[in-house]
Design a protein around this motif. Structure first.
Motif, PDB file in Angstrom:
ATOM      1  N   VAL A 239       0.838  -1.200   0.000  1.00 44.31           N
ATOM      2  CA  VAL A 239       0.000   0.000   0.000  1.00 44.31           C
ATOM      3  C   VAL A 239       0.876   1.253   0.000  1.00 44.31           C
ATOM      4  O   VAL A 239       0.672   2.189  -0.791  1.00 44.31           O
ATOM      5  N   ARG A 240       1.868   1.275   0.864  1.00 45.25           N
ATOM      6  CA  ARG A 240       2.740   2.454   0.964  1.00 45.25           C
ATOM      7  C   ARG A 240       3.565   2.638  -0.307  1.00 45.25           C
ATOM      8  O   ARG A 240       3.742   3.754  -0.791  1.00 45.25           O
ATOM      9  N   GLU A 241       4.064   1.532  -0.856  1.00 41.99           N
ATOM     10  CA  GLU A 241       4.894   1.618  -2.052  1.00 41.99           C
ATOM     11  C   GLU A 241       4.087   2.073  -3.265  1.00 41.99           C
ATOM     12  O   GLU A 241       4.568   2.873  -4.082  1.00 41.99           O
ATOM     13  N   LEU A 242       2.871   1.586  -3.382  1.00 43.00           N
ATOM     14  CA  LEU A 242       2.027   2.017  -4.494  1.00 43.00           C
ATOM     15  C   LEU A 242       1.760   3.516  -4.421  1.00 43.00           C
ATOM     16  O   LEU A 242       1.862   4.228  -5.430  1.00 43.00           O
ATOM     17  N   ARG A 243       1.437   3.986  -3.243  1.00 42.70           N
ATOM     18  CA  ARG A 243       1.193   5.428  -3.104  1.00 42.70           C
ATOM     19  C   ARG A 243       2.433   6.228  -3.474  1.00 42.70           C
ATOM     20  O   ARG A 243       2.341   7.243  -4.168  1.00 42.70           O
ATOM     21  N   ARG A 244       3.593   5.788  -3.035  1.00 41.58           N
ATOM     22  CA  ARG A 244       4.823   6.503  -3.360  1.00 41.58           C
ATOM     23  C   ARG A 244       5.034   6.580  -4.870  1.00 41.58           C
ATOM     24  O   ARG A 244       5.373   7.644  -5.416  1.00 41.58           O
ATOM     25  N   ARG A 245       4.799   5.479  -5.544  1.00 45.50           N
ATOM     26  CA  ARG A 245       5.053   5.445  -6.992  1.00 45.50           C
ATOM     27  C   ARG A 245       4.053   6.311  -7.759  1.00 45.50           C
ATOM     28  O   ARG A 245       4.431   6.969  -8.730  1.00 45.50           O
ATOM     29  N   ILE A 246       2.797   6.287  -7.355  1.00 43.68           N
ATOM     30  CA  ILE A 246       1.802   7.124  -8.040  1.00 43.68           C
ATOM     31  C   ILE A 246       2.099   8.600  -7.807  1.00 43.68           C
ATOM     32  O   ILE A 246       2.059   9.412  -8.747  1.00 43.68           O
TER      33      ILE A 246
END
Length: 633
Positions: A239-246
């Motif tokens: 969840v955290r990594e997806l938000r960072r990438r977006i």
């Protein structure tokens, strides 16, 4: 964003500058700010490039294209945006004469050769030529955001951003491909690499077509998704990594020297892009939405306005009447280079026209549904499992016969639910790929056989099933190890997304000289999303699970949990009423027969639709688009 076209002659015949100027005029809507041509010759080799420019980065005269190096040996015609051009510039020898990205693209291709494209964080379609070596390549971005059509005929490689421009080049064969017609009438669009013409191809996403003095090679794939290094991260970490990438993708795609904003429908994906834009900048974001004044069921503007207030954007809402939509039918259909039957092209063109009055660039949330299982056709696999638990005798003797008796329409929520139930039953097949394609079809198998002929209709069905089974392996060699729904998502990412959604957005936006960027489809985001297991994306009947959780602390609660609402047009009712005269004038027995279609079947489908005995709106709209295109071809 721009328009490109060109001719590479492998016999050395000079390329007509007047023809190149004509190609620029044909593509002027894609690039109204500047136009240029370039020609060169070497023994047994000649080239002509044409370019129309929508000035976005470095909008000075120095950004003129086609761009050549200082010696005049190499040139590029480039349609796209290179978001990491500043980083690449530092890795290249220079010197640089401009501050824009196109010169970096040219320098990269000269320095690293055809492999340069692997370093691009970009959307693009381009042609690079080295006259001294009598070599070069065409290439298209990994996701297929920007289009490129090409053909090889009479020892000439010709290409263009749009099919209508390509056919300004004299001598190209115009034979319609019956298989392409069958694919179109099955899906409503023609998958790459095919086009409506037998002798013209679309360059597939992530492909490069190289050429040398002997002529073009077969297109080769330069892009594949990264193979995950190990098991997926724990869900909270993902969840955290997806938000960072977006967030990172949105920040990267903010670069612009002209006004920039965002489409904001009020759905989850566009709201996330708007949130990231608002949090990344210090000035209010310009946001844009449209709704329907005539029909609240098709109007999302209240949700868009809720998000706009939440993030303090400078919001522009356009409420259309159905008359506005009807008035755009003729000009939009007349613009198409090949048949394309996604009716949401019409409102997309309208929102693009309104948006262009305020900004030159708009960010969009496109791609979120394909990456994170947002469409009904993904959730349908969950519902189908539940339906199969109902005793067979009850299904076949009660439920399915009753569904056939219900009026076929989508004019209210109940009838739309019953329509989806009929669709669900239609996909009750053994193979998940066959199920998925049954739901994607705009015409059922028997009607297709009646309209196209049994061999052609059956061939299209088998061909599409084969394409969808092979596509995941094209993107990920280990796809065979994935769950069936993971493979389906990969197939849609490889086929349906570029051929339908991205084609629609490019066609509609560039018609009005608007550049649309899609941060959800940054390769960095796509790579990570594709590595996640399906249970991170779907939880029972809930799609986009991880996307919702990634931005749960940012978005209004209502937006996080509201049902998906399509960008729909009530074409079924239009075909019964306002568009009926146009349909009868355009979809004639003579035109249908000329296309190899059965006029009596087409008449039966339209009569059933008029009498509300069935809802054939998708295939009837496809026939109207096809016959309208044929009348101009």
């Amino acid at each position: 964003m721009c328009g490109i076209a060109g001719i590479i002659d492998f016999t050395g015949r000079p390329v007509d500058s007047g023809l190149l100027q004509d190609l620029c005029r044909c593509l002027s809507h894609r690039g109204p700010d500047d136009a240029g041509i370039w020609t060169a010759q070497a023994p047994g080799f000649s080239v002509g490039l044409a370019h129309t420019r929508l000035a976005v980065i470095d909008p000075t005269p120095e950004g003129h294209q086609p761009k050549t190096d200082q010696t005049g040996r190499c040139a590029v015609a480039y349609n796209g945006e290179l978001y990491n051009y500043r980083e690449l510039r530092k890795q290249l020898p220079g010197p640089f004469r401009t501050t824009g990205d196109t010169e970096v693209v040219l320098a990269a291709c000269m320095h690293w050769g055809p492999e340069a494209v692997r370093r691009f964080n970009a959307m693009w379609a381009m042609a690079f030529v080295d006259v001294e070596r009598r070599a070069g390549h065409l290439s298209r971005d990994p996701i297929g955001i920007k289009p490129l059509y090409w053909a090889f005929h009479d020892r000439r490689l010709v290409f263009a951003s749009e099919l209508s421009a390509l056919y300004r080049i004299p001598g190209l064969p115009r034979q319609i491909d019956p298989q392409a017609v069958a694919l179109y009438l099955t899906l409503g669009w023609i998958p790459h690499p095919y086009t409506i013409y037998r002798d013209v191809r679309k360059l597939s996403p992530g492909d490069r077509l190289s050429f040398d003095a002997d002529g073009p090679k077969e297109p080769e794939q330069f892009f594949q998704l990264d193979r995950p290094p190990g098991p997926p991260p724990a869900y909270p970490d993902a969840v955290r990594e997806l938000r960072r990438r977006i967030e990172q993708a949105v920040v990267a795609q903010r670069i612009s020297d002209v006004p920039l904003g965002a489409f904001l429908s009020g759905g989850l994906d566009s709201s996330i892009v708007t949130a990231c834009l608002a949090r990344a900048g210090s000035t209010p974001v310009e946001t844009f939405s449209i709704g329907y004044a005539d029909h609240p069921r098709y109007d999302e503007t209240q949700y868009a306005e809720m998000v706009a207030r939440h993030f303090g954007t400078r919001h522009h809402a356009f409420r259309l009447t159905f008359r506005d939509v009807l008035d755009t039918v003729e000009p939009v259909l007349s613009h198409l280079g090949e048949p394309f039957a996604d009716s949401s092209l019409l409102p997309t063109a309208l929102v693009s026209r309104h948006t262009r009055q305020h900004v030159t660039v708009a960010l969009s949330g496109d791609g979120g549904d394909e990456l994170f299982a947002g469409y009904w056709r993904y959730l349908g696999h969950h519902y189908l499992k539940r339906y199969r638990r109902v005793p067979r005798v009850l299904r076949t003797c009660v439920i399915e016969p009753l569904l056939k008796l219900v009026p076929q329409a989508r004019s209210n929520r109940l009838l739309d639910r019953l329509r989806q139930a009929r669709k669900l039953v239609r996909g009750d097949l053994a193979d998940p790929i066959d199920t998925h394609l049954a739901w994607a079809r705009i015409i059922d198998q028997q009607q297709a056989a009646d309209l196209l002929g049994r061999d052609l209709a059956g061939g299209a069905t088998e061909f599409l099933a084969s394409m969808y089974r092979d596509a995941p392996k094209r993107l990920r060699p280990d796809a065979v190890e994935l769950a069936s729904l993971d493979r389906i998502l990969l197939a849609d990412l490889a086929i349906g997304l570029p051929a339908d959604m991205l084609c629609k957005v490019d066609t509609a936006s560039m018609l009005h000289s608007l550049e649309v960027r899609v941060p959800m489809l940054s390769v960095d985001v796509v790579n990570f999303a594709a590595s996640l297991p399906i249970e991170y994306k779907m939880q029972g009947s809930l799609g986009k699970r991880i996307l919702r959780d990634a931005f749960a602390d940012v978005l209004p609660e209502t937006i996080l949990h509201r049902e998906k609402m399509g960008f729909e047009v009530p074409v079924g009712e239009f075909l019964r009423n306002e568009l009926a005269p146009m349909y009868r004038d355009v979809v004639t027995p003579a035109v249908l027969a000329d296309l190899g279609l059965n006029p009596s079947t087409a008449k039966r489908l339209y009569d059933e639709h008029l009498r509300r005995r069935a809802d054939h709106n998708e295939v009837l709209w496809a026939l109207l688009v096809l016959c309208h295109w044929k009348s101009r071809a």
